[in-house]
Design a protein around this motif. Structure first.
Motif, PDB file in Angstrom:
ATOM      1  N   VAL A  35      19.441   4.828  25.170  1.00 25.84           N
ATOM      2  CA  VAL A  35      19.228   3.637  24.351  1.00 25.84           C
ATOM      3  C   VAL A  35      18.714   4.028  22.966  1.00 25.84           C
ATOM      4  CG1 VAL A  35      17.918   1.492  24.105  1.00 25.84           C
ATOM      5  CG2 VAL A  35      18.813   2.153  26.331  1.00 25.84           C
ATOM      6  N   ILE A  36      19.391   3.531  21.935  1.00 26.88           N
ATOM      7  CA  ILE A  36      18.967   3.753  20.546  1.00 26.88           C
ATOM      8  C   ILE A  36      17.971   2.658  20.185  1.00 26.88           C
ATOM      9  CG2 ILE A  36      19.739   3.864  18.143  1.00 26.88           C
ATOM     10  CD1 ILE A  36      20.774   6.172  19.841  1.00 26.88           C
ATOM     11  N   VAL A  37      16.827   3.036  19.652  1.00 36.06           N
ATOM     12  CA  VAL A  37      15.784   2.097  19.257  1.00 36.06           C
ATOM     13  C   VAL A  37      15.935   1.797  17.767  1.00 36.06           C
ATOM     14  CG1 VAL A  37      13.288   1.741  19.074  1.00 36.06           C
ATOM     15  CG2 VAL A  37      14.232   2.959  21.042  1.00 36.06           C
ATOM     16  N   THR A  38      15.932   0.507  17.434  1.00 36.86           N
ATOM     17  CA  THR A  38      16.067   0.068  16.045  1.00 36.86           C
ATOM     18  C   THR A  38      14.716  -0.401  15.535  1.00 36.86           C
ATOM     19  OG1 THR A  38      18.324  -0.645  16.480  1.00 36.86           O
ATOM     20  CG2 THR A  38      17.284  -1.518  14.513  1.00 36.86           C
ATOM     21  N   ALA A  39      14.441  -0.135  14.273  1.00 34.35           N
ATOM     22  CA  ALA A  39      13.186  -0.564  13.663  1.00 34.35           C
ATOM     23  C   ALA A  39      13.417  -0.820  12.170  1.00 34.35           C
ATOM     24  CB  ALA A  39      12.106   0.500  13.846  1.00 34.35           C
ATOM     25  N   ASP A  40      12.514  -1.561  11.572  1.00 32.51           N
ATOM     26  CA  ASP A  40      12.505  -1.750  10.118  1.00 32.51           C
ATOM     27  C   ASP A  40      11.319  -0.982   9.558  1.00 32.51           C
ATOM     28  OD1 ASP A  40      14.733  -3.373   9.965  1.00 32.51           O
ATOM     29  OD2 ASP A  40      13.595  -5.221  10.150  1.00 32.51           O
ATOM     30  N   LEU A  41      11.589  -0.146   8.577  1.00 35.44           N
ATOM     31  CA  LEU A  41      10.553   0.642   7.920  1.00 35.44           C
ATOM     32  C   LEU A  41      10.215  -0.004   6.587  1.00 35.44           C
ATOM     33  CD1 LEU A  41       8.800   3.228   7.637  1.00 35.44           C
ATOM     34  CD2 LEU A  41      10.803   4.289   6.563  1.00 35.44           C
ATOM     35  N   TYR A  42       8.946  -0.278   6.375  1.00 30.09           N
ATOM     36  CA  TYR A  42       8.425  -0.793   5.102  1.00 30.09           C
ATOM     37  C   TYR A  42       7.568   0.330   4.539  1.00 30.09           C
ATOM     38  CZ  TYR A  42       9.772  -5.310   7.077  1.00 30.09           C
ATOM     39  OH  TYR A  42      10.468  -6.361   7.629  1.00 30.09           O
ATOM     40  N   PHE A  43       8.117   1.087   3.618  1.00 30.00           N
ATOM     41  CA  PHE A  43       7.481   2.318   3.146  1.00 30.00           C
ATOM     42  C   PHE A  43       7.033   2.172   1.704  1.00 30.00           C
ATOM     43  CE2 PHE A  43       6.598   6.736   3.265  1.00 30.00           C
ATOM     44  CZ  PHE A  43       6.914   7.232   2.018  1.00 30.00           C
ATOM     45  N   ILE A  44       5.776   2.538   1.450  1.00 31.74           N
ATOM     46  CA  ILE A  44       5.249   2.560   0.091  1.00 31.74           C
ATOM     47  C   ILE A  44       5.137   4.014  -0.363  1.00 31.74           C
ATOM     48  CG2 ILE A  44       3.350   1.926  -1.423  1.00 31.74           C
ATOM     49  CD1 ILE A  44       2.692  -0.272   0.680  1.00 31.74           C
ATOM     50  N   ASN A  45       4.292   4.787   0.312  1.00 33.21           N
ATOM     51  CA  ASN A  45       4.225   6.231   0.070  1.00 33.21           C
ATOM     52  C   ASN A  45       3.535   6.907   1.240  1.00 33.21           C
ATOM     53  OD1 ASN A  45       1.327   6.764  -0.475  1.00 33.21           O
ATOM     54  ND2 ASN A  45       1.646   5.461  -2.255  1.00 33.21           N
ATOM     55  N   ASP A  46       3.721   8.225   1.330  1.00 37.45           N
ATOM     56  CA  ASP A  46       3.248   8.944   2.514  1.00 37.45           C
ATOM     57  C   ASP A  46       1.747   9.197   2.546  1.00 37.45           C
ATOM     58  OD1 ASP A  46       3.301  10.795   0.497  1.00 37.45           O
ATOM     59  OD2 ASP A  46       4.513  12.260   1.563  1.00 37.45           O
ATOM     60  N   SER A  47       1.033   8.810   1.521  1.00 38.69           N
ATOM     61  CA  SER A  47      -0.420   8.986   1.554  1.00 38.69           C
ATOM     62  C   SER A  47      -1.137   7.794   2.200  1.00 38.69           C
ATOM     63  CB  SER A  47      -0.964   9.203   0.138  1.00 38.69           C
ATOM     64  OG  SER A  47      -0.802   8.022  -0.634  1.00 38.69           O
ATOM     65  N   LEU A  48      -0.404   6.729   2.471  1.00 37.95           N
ATOM     66  CA  LEU A  48      -1.000   5.531   3.059  1.00 37.95           C
ATOM     67  C   LEU A  48      -0.835   5.533   4.578  1.00 37.95           C
ATOM     68  CD1 LEU A  48       0.258   2.890   0.492  1.00 37.95           C
ATOM     69  CD2 LEU A  48      -2.034   3.842   0.683  1.00 37.95           C
ATOM     70  N   PRO A  49      -1.739   4.864   5.287  1.00 37.91           N
ATOM     71  CA  PRO A  49      -1.623   4.795   6.750  1.00 37.91           C
ATOM     72  C   PRO A  49      -0.450   3.901   7.169  1.00 37.91           C
ATOM     73  CG  PRO A  49      -3.454   3.446   5.985  1.00 37.91           C
ATOM     74  CD  PRO A  49      -2.934   4.180   4.792  1.00 37.91           C
ATOM     75  N   TYR A  50      -0.039   4.053   8.412  1.00 37.49           N
ATOM     76  CA  TYR A  50       1.053   3.265   8.987  1.00 37.49           C
ATOM     77  C   TYR A  50       0.514   2.270  10.002  1.00 37.49           C
ATOM     78  CZ  TYR A  50       4.648   6.318   7.092  1.00 37.49           C
ATOM     79  OH  TYR A  50       5.484   7.005   6.253  1.00 37.49           O
ATOM     80  N   MET A  51       1.162   1.115  10.059  1.00 39.17           N
ATOM     81  CA  MET A  51       0.926   0.142  11.114  1.00 39.17           C
ATOM     82  C   MET A  51       2.217   0.015  11.900  1.00 39.17           C
ATOM     83  SD  MET A  51      -1.271  -3.069  10.005  1.00 39.17           S
ATOM     84  CE  MET A  51      -3.020  -2.931   9.844  1.00 39.17           C
ATOM     85  N   ILE A  52       2.118   0.115  13.218  1.00 36.53           N
ATOM     86  CA  ILE A  52       3.273  -0.081  14.085  1.00 36.53           C
ATOM     87  C   ILE A  52       3.218  -1.513  14.587  1.00 36.53           C
ATOM     88  CG2 ILE A  52       4.453   0.645  16.178  1.00 36.53           C
ATOM     89  CD1 ILE A  52       3.132   3.404  15.757  1.00 36.53           C
ATOM     90  N   LEU A  53       4.273  -2.286  14.325  1.00 36.96           N
ATOM     91  CA  LEU A  53       4.318  -3.705  14.655  1.00 36.96           C
ATOM     92  C   LEU A  53       5.263  -3.915  15.826  1.00 36.96           C
ATOM     93  CD1 LEU A  53       4.665  -4.915  10.954  1.00 36.96           C
ATOM     94  CD2 LEU A  53       2.551  -4.648  12.276  1.00 36.96           C
ATOM     95  N   CYS A  54       4.741  -4.411  16.940  1.00 40.82           N
ATOM     96  CA  CYS A  54       5.519  -4.640  18.151  1.00 40.82           C
ATOM     97  C   CYS A  54       5.586  -6.138  18.417  1.00 40.82           C
ATOM     98  CB  CYS A  54       4.890  -3.926  19.335  1.00 40.82           C
ATOM     99  SG  CYS A  54       4.791  -2.136  19.112  1.00 40.82           S
ATOM    100  N   HIS A  55       6.796  -6.680  18.477  1.00 38.60           N
ATOM    101  CA  HIS A  55       6.978  -8.120  18.637  1.00 38.60           C
ATOM    102  C   HIS A  55       6.612  -8.601  20.035  1.00 38.60           C
ATOM    103  CE1 HIS A  55      10.679  -7.555  20.963  1.00 38.60           C
ATOM    104  NE2 HIS A  55      11.033  -6.657  20.061  1.00 38.60           N
ATOM    105  N   GLN A  56       6.438  -9.914  20.153  1.00 37.03           N
ATOM    106  CA  GLN A  56       6.128 -10.505  21.453  1.00 37.03           C
ATOM    107  C   GLN A  56       7.409 -10.642  22.284  1.00 37.03           C
ATOM    108  OE1 GLN A  56       4.675 -14.563  21.167  1.00 37.03           O
ATOM    109  NE2 GLN A  56       5.586 -14.743  19.138  1.00 37.03           N
ATOM    110  N   ALA A  57       7.247 -10.927  23.571  1.00 31.10           N
ATOM    111  CA  ALA A  57       8.379 -11.026  24.494  1.00 31.10           C
ATOM    112  C   ALA A  57       9.379 -12.066  24.013  1.00 31.10           C
ATOM    113  CB  ALA A  57       7.883 -11.382  25.891  1.00 31.10           C
ATOM    114  N   GLY A  58      10.653 -11.707  24.086  1.00 32.03           N
ATOM    115  CA  GLY A  58      11.711 -12.616  23.712  1.00 32.03           C
ATOM    116  C   GLY A  58      12.020 -12.651  22.226  1.00 32.03           C
ATOM    117  N   PHE A  59      11.394 -11.832  21.429  1.00 34.09           N
ATOM    118  CA  PHE A  59      11.563 -11.857  19.986  1.00 34.09           C
ATOM    119  C   PHE A  59      12.264 -10.588  19.492  1.00 34.09           C
ATOM    120  CE2 PHE A  59       8.915 -15.408  18.232  1.00 34.09           C
ATOM    121  CZ  PHE A  59       8.685 -16.026  19.446  1.00 34.09           C
TER     122      PHE A  59
END
Length: 102
Positions: A35-59
């Motif tokens: 299974v290939i996992v799809t995601a949207d990357l919102y990138f500013i620059n590599d010195s900033l921290p990342y937030m991983i956003l996981c949607h709710q069921a059915g979304f």
């Protein structure tokens, strides 16, 4: 285990042009099955921290379109992941769920 691959992908993507007001669709095969996992990357620059956003069921990752942009304005890179279960939200189909079903 899945999050470890996701974090490794985020670190590998750490180069590129800033996309403060738009997202970049990415795919990854970081699972033990095909299974290939799809995601949207919102990138500013590599010195900033990342937030991983996981949607709710059915979304889908579309749930985070506005939220991710707000988090970027607060100084976070974001990655909104399509999980293996879900449907369409805000015009964004859950591509990972579609592949997982087939």
């Amino acid at each position: 285990m899945y999050l470890r691959y996701l974090l490794a992908l985020i670190l590998a993507i750490g180069v590129g042009s800033p996309c403060f007001y738009a997202q970049q669709k990415i795919t990854m095969s970081a699972t033990r099955d095909p299974v290939i996992v799809t995601a949207d990357l919102y990138f500013i620059n590599d010195s900033l921290p990342y937030m991983i956003l996981c949607h709710q069921a059915g979304f889908s990752r579309g749930e985070y379109r506005e939220t991710a942009l707000r988090l970027c304005k607060l100084g976070y890179n974001c990655i909104a992941v399509d999980l293996r279960a879900g449907n369409e939200v805000k015009g964004v189909k859950n591509e990972t769920a579609t592949l997982a079903k087939s």
